[in-house]
Design a protein around this motif. Structure first.
Motif, PDB file in Angstrom:
ATOM      1  N   LEU A  39      -1.308  -0.311  22.362  1.00 21.27           N
ATOM      2  CA  LEU A  39      -1.803   0.040  21.036  1.00 21.27           C
ATOM      3  C   LEU A  39      -1.230  -0.910  19.987  1.00 21.27           C
ATOM      4  O   LEU A  39      -0.190  -1.528  20.192  1.00 21.27           O
ATOM      5  N   THR A  40      -1.908  -0.993  18.865  1.00 17.66           N
ATOM      6  CA  THR A  40      -1.438  -1.862  17.789  1.00 17.66           C
ATOM      7  C   THR A  40      -0.202  -1.258  17.117  1.00 17.66           C
ATOM      8  O   THR A  40       0.135  -0.085  17.324  1.00 17.66           O
ATOM      9  N   ILE A  41       0.431  -2.076  16.300  1.00 15.63           N
ATOM     10  CA  ILE A  41       1.575  -1.586  15.525  1.00 15.63           C
ATOM     11  C   ILE A  41       1.153  -0.387  14.681  1.00 15.63           C
ATOM     12  O   ILE A  41       1.829   0.650  14.663  1.00 15.63           O
ATOM     13  N   LEU A  42       0.020  -0.509  14.000  1.00 18.79           N
ATOM     14  CA  LEU A  42      -0.444   0.580  13.140  1.00 18.79           C
ATOM     15  C   LEU A  42      -0.732   1.838  13.949  1.00 18.79           C
ATOM     16  O   LEU A  42      -0.370   2.950  13.534  1.00 18.79           O
ATOM     17  N   ASP A  43      -1.362   1.695  15.110  1.00 16.74           N
ATOM     18  CA  ASP A  43      -1.671   2.869  15.929  1.00 16.74           C
ATOM     19  C   ASP A  43      -0.404   3.547  16.439  1.00 16.74           C
ATOM     20  O   ASP A  43      -0.364   4.775  16.590  1.00 16.74           O
ATOM     21  N   ASN A  44       0.633   2.771  16.703  1.00 20.64           N
ATOM     22  CA  ASN A  44       1.905   3.370  17.099  1.00 20.64           C
ATOM     23  C   ASN A  44       2.488   4.205  15.963  1.00 20.64           C
ATOM     24  O   ASN A  44       3.031   5.286  16.192  1.00 20.64           O
ATOM     25  N   PHE A  45       2.368   3.711  14.746  1.00 20.11           N
ATOM     26  CA  PHE A  45       2.840   4.487  13.597  1.00 20.11           C
ATOM     27  C   PHE A  45       1.979   5.735  13.392  1.00 20.11           C
ATOM     28  O   PHE A  45       2.480   6.779  12.975  1.00 20.11           O
ATOM     29  N   ARG A  46       0.691   5.630  13.704  1.00 23.79           N
ATOM     30  CA  ARG A  46      -0.174   6.810  13.624  1.00 23.79           C
ATOM     31  C   ARG A  46       0.280   7.881  14.616  1.00 23.79           C
ATOM     32  O   ARG A  46       0.333   9.071  14.293  1.00 23.79           O
ATOM     33  N   LEU A  47       0.602   7.454  15.828  1.00 20.35           N
ATOM     34  CA  LEU A  47       1.093   8.403  16.827  1.00 20.35           C
ATOM     35  C   LEU A  47       2.387   9.066  16.364  1.00 20.35           C
ATOM     36  O   LEU A  47       2.594  10.267  16.567  1.00 20.35           O
ATOM     37  N   ALA A  48       3.256   8.274  15.753  1.00 20.65           N
ATOM     38  CA  ALA A  48       4.516   8.828  15.253  1.00 20.65           C
ATOM     39  C   ALA A  48       4.252   9.879  14.180  1.00 20.65           C
ATOM     40  O   ALA A  48       4.915  10.922  14.135  1.00 20.65           O
ATOM     41  N   ALA A  49       3.269   9.624  13.326  1.00 23.85           N
ATOM     42  CA  ALA A  49       2.936  10.578  12.270  1.00 23.85           C
ATOM     43  C   ALA A  49       2.344  11.860  12.841  1.00 23.85           C
ATOM     44  O   ALA A  49       2.530  12.947  12.285  1.00 23.85           O
ATOM     45  N   LEU A  50       1.646  11.750  13.964  1.00 21.68           N
ATOM     46  CA  LEU A  50       1.038  12.923  14.596  1.00 21.68           C
ATOM     47  C   LEU A  50       2.059  13.812  15.288  1.00 21.68           C
ATOM     48  O   LEU A  50       1.773  14.961  15.604  1.00 21.68           O
ATOM     49  N   ARG A  51       3.255  13.283  15.513  1.00 23.12           N
ATOM     50  CA  ARG A  51       4.247  13.989  16.323  1.00 23.12           C
ATOM     51  C   ARG A  51       4.587  15.359  15.755  1.00 23.12           C
ATOM     52  O   ARG A  51       4.781  16.316  16.497  1.00 23.12           O
TER      53      ARG A  51
ATOM     54  N   ILE B 252       7.816  -1.355   7.055  1.00 27.88           N
ATOM     55  CA  ILE B 252       8.062  -2.473   7.963  1.00 27.88           C
ATOM     56  C   ILE B 252       8.593  -3.691   7.211  1.00 27.88           C
ATOM     57  O   ILE B 252       9.401  -4.464   7.746  1.00 27.88           O
ATOM     58  N   ALA B 253       8.175  -3.858   5.967  1.00 23.64           N
ATOM     59  CA  ALA B 253       8.571  -5.032   5.185  1.00 23.64           C
ATOM     60  C   ALA B 253      10.079  -5.114   4.987  1.00 23.64           C
ATOM     61  O   ALA B 253      10.620  -6.210   4.779  1.00 23.64           O
ATOM     62  N   ARG B 254      10.774  -3.990   5.090  1.00 22.52           N
ATOM     63  CA  ARG B 254      12.217  -4.005   4.878  1.00 22.52           C
ATOM     64  C   ARG B 254      12.942  -4.808   5.959  1.00 22.52           C
ATOM     65  O   ARG B 254      14.098  -5.193   5.778  1.00 22.52           O
ATOM     66  N   LEU B 255      12.261  -5.088   7.077  1.00 21.98           N
ATOM     67  CA  LEU B 255      12.873  -5.887   8.142  1.00 21.98           C
ATOM     68  C   LEU B 255      12.867  -7.383   7.826  1.00 21.98           C
ATOM     69  O   LEU B 255      13.619  -8.151   8.436  1.00 21.98           O
ATOM     70  N   ASN B 256      11.977  -7.788   6.915  1.00 16.95           N
ATOM     71  CA  ASN B 256      11.832  -9.211   6.561  1.00 16.95           C
ATOM     72  C   ASN B 256      11.436 -10.073   7.754  1.00 16.95           C
ATOM     73  O   ASN B 256      11.856 -11.227   7.876  1.00 16.95           O
ATOM     74  N   TRP B 257      10.614  -9.514   8.635  1.00 15.13           N
ATOM     75  CA  TRP B 257      10.131 -10.250   9.806  1.00 15.13           C
ATOM     76  C   TRP B 257       8.648 -10.612   9.692  1.00 15.13           C
ATOM     77  O   TRP B 257       8.098 -11.237  10.589  1.00 15.13           O
ATOM     78  N   GLY B 258       7.991 -10.201   8.623  1.00 17.27           N
ATOM     79  CA  GLY B 258       6.579 -10.496   8.444  1.00 17.27           C
ATOM     80  C   GLY B 258       5.647  -9.627   9.262  1.00 17.27           C
ATOM     81  O   GLY B 258       4.431  -9.853   9.270  1.00 17.27           O
ATOM     82  N   LEU B 259       6.177  -8.613   9.937  1.00 16.01           N
ATOM     83  CA  LEU B 259       5.338  -7.775  10.797  1.00 16.01           C
ATOM     84  C   LEU B 259       4.408  -6.869   9.998  1.00 16.01           C
ATOM     85  O   LEU B 259       3.422  -6.360  10.541  1.00 16.01           O
ATOM     86  N   GLU B 260       4.707  -6.684   8.721  1.00 13.61           N
ATOM     87  CA  GLU B 260       3.829  -5.854   7.892  1.00 13.61           C
ATOM     88  C   GLU B 260       2.448  -6.492   7.725  1.00 13.61           C
ATOM     89  O   GLU B 260       1.484  -5.808   7.353  1.00 13.61           O
ATOM     90  N   ASN B 261       2.353  -7.779   8.027  1.00 18.01           N
ATOM     91  CA  ASN B 261       1.069  -8.482   7.945  1.00 18.01           C
ATOM     92  C   ASN B 261       0.394  -8.604   9.309  1.00 18.01           C
ATOM     93  O   ASN B 261      -0.614  -9.306   9.446  1.00 18.01           O
ATOM     94  N   LYS B 262       0.956  -7.922  10.312  1.00 20.10           N
ATOM     95  CA  LYS B 262       0.421  -8.006  11.676  1.00 20.10           C
ATOM     96  C   LYS B 262       0.195  -6.615  12.258  1.00 20.10           C
ATOM     97  O   LYS B 262       0.462  -6.366  13.426  1.00 20.10           O
ATOM     98  N   LEU B 263      -0.298  -5.705  11.431  1.00 13.67           N
ATOM     99  CA  LEU B 263      -0.435  -4.313  11.861  1.00 13.67           C
ATOM    100  C   LEU B 263      -1.424  -4.136  13.005  1.00 13.67           C
ATOM    101  O   LEU B 263      -1.356  -3.141  13.735  1.00 13.67           O
ATOM    102  N   ASN B 264      -2.331  -5.077  13.183  1.00 11.09           N
ATOM    103  CA  ASN B 264      -3.319  -4.969  14.258  1.00 11.09           C
ATOM    104  C   ASN B 264      -2.885  -5.687  15.535  1.00 11.09           C
ATOM    105  O   ASN B 264      -3.657  -5.783  16.491  1.00 11.09           O
ATOM    106  N   GLN B 265      -1.653  -6.174  15.545  1.00 10.75           N
ATOM    107  CA  GLN B 265      -1.128  -6.849  16.737  1.00 10.75           C
ATOM    108  C   GLN B 265      -0.652  -5.809  17.746  1.00 10.75           C
ATOM    109  O   GLN B 265       0.006  -4.830  17.382  1.00 10.75           O
ATOM    110  N   PRO B 266      -0.976  -5.988  19.039  1.00  7.69           N
ATOM    111  CA  PRO B 266      -0.512  -5.032  20.054  1.00  7.69           C
ATOM    112  C   PRO B 266       1.013  -4.977  20.111  1.00  7.69           C
ATOM    113  O   PRO B 266       1.681  -6.016  20.054  1.00  7.69           O
ATOM    114  N   MET B 267       1.545  -3.787  20.221  1.00  4.16           N
ATOM    115  CA  MET B 267       2.996  -3.614  20.258  1.00  4.16           C
ATOM    116  C   MET B 267       3.618  -4.347  21.444  1.00  4.16           C
ATOM    117  O   MET B 267       4.742  -4.850  21.366  1.00  4.16           O
TER     118      MET B 267
END
Length: 254
Positions: A102-114, A136-151
């Protein structure tokens, strides 16, 4: 931090393989109170009972004797999925806490459903996506711009960091850190632990961190516990913990 008990264990004993030749008493009459906002570090040798204590709090292990309370509620016989409204857990293996396909965003969706009502709109709103990006931006890794990338395409450190951030998406009260940096390189481990400490303070979480790294045990948290052969043998508050030298802790292990 206040004196409201978030976690209480009353005379908890856990025996595996009772009555057999391989009987093991993993926890032996453990009583413990952890107050809201405490960041507790747990150390102990392999097989001392640390993980069993974690599993007893989380609900994946039911005690043989004794009682477990979370936020004043008797949860002794509640399974882990029914305790999820209180507890989030980060495991030692960074691949255990995420869905790789699943994408990064979908993983966060699953976490919210918990812990939320299972509405199809969960995680589909613009506001939710904005919050995920901000978190995600607090990590300063740029992953906030890659929410559709598979985890599954991310490194272990990145996945562990995102697992940690997912824990704050659903009003978690208790954070269990089960050797979350054991499989990571030193730089990633430092980022994970610093992020955890900031989140614990910012969201006023009650946290428990199991570690074999005595330097981390010294540096992080405001309370230190040692478990030995299923018993709680040391319990140091913030003041006493600050006075403990690394050499002292090494000596505790004989």
């Amino acid at each position: 931090m206040n004196n409201r008990a978030m976690i209480q264990l009353e005379q908890v004993t856990k025996i595996f393989n009772a009555g057999r030749v391989n009987e093991i008493t993993a926890l032996n009459n453990v009583s413990l109170q952890i107050n809201e906002g405490e960041f507790v570090i747990i150390i102990g040798a392999n097989g001392s009972g640390k993980t069993t204590l974690f599993n007893t709090i989380a609900g994946s292990v039911i005690p043989t004797k004794g009682k477990v309370f979370i936020a004043g509620e008797n949860v002794t016989f509640l399974p882990d999925f029914k305790r999820s409204k209180y507890i989030a857990r980060v495991f030692q293996n960074p691949f255990d806490g995420t869905a790789p396909d699943l994408t990064i965003l979908d993983n966060f969706r699953l976490a919210a459903l918990r812990t939320q009502p299972k509405h199809l709109t969960i995680g589909n709103t613009t506001a939710f996506k904005k919050r995920v990006r901000e978190v995600i931006a607090r990590l300063n890794w740029g992953l906030e711009n890659k929410l559709n990338q598979p985890m599954g395409t991310l490194s272990g450190g990145q996945r562990q960091a995102l697992t940690l951030l997912m824990c704050i998406m659903d009003n978690t009260k208790i954070l269990l850190l089960d050797e979350p940096t054991a499989a990571l390189d030193p730089k990633s481990a430092e980022i994970i632990l610093n992020t955890a400490q900031h989140l614990i303070q910012e969201y006023h979480l009650t946290a428990i961190f199991i570690t074999h790294n005595l330097k981390d045990a010294q540096q992080y948290g405001n309370r230190l516990l040692q478990i030995h052969e299923g018993k709680l043998v040391r319990d140091l508050d913030a003041t006493a913990k600050q006075k403990v030298l690394l050499q002292n802790m090494y000596e505790w292990f004989g």
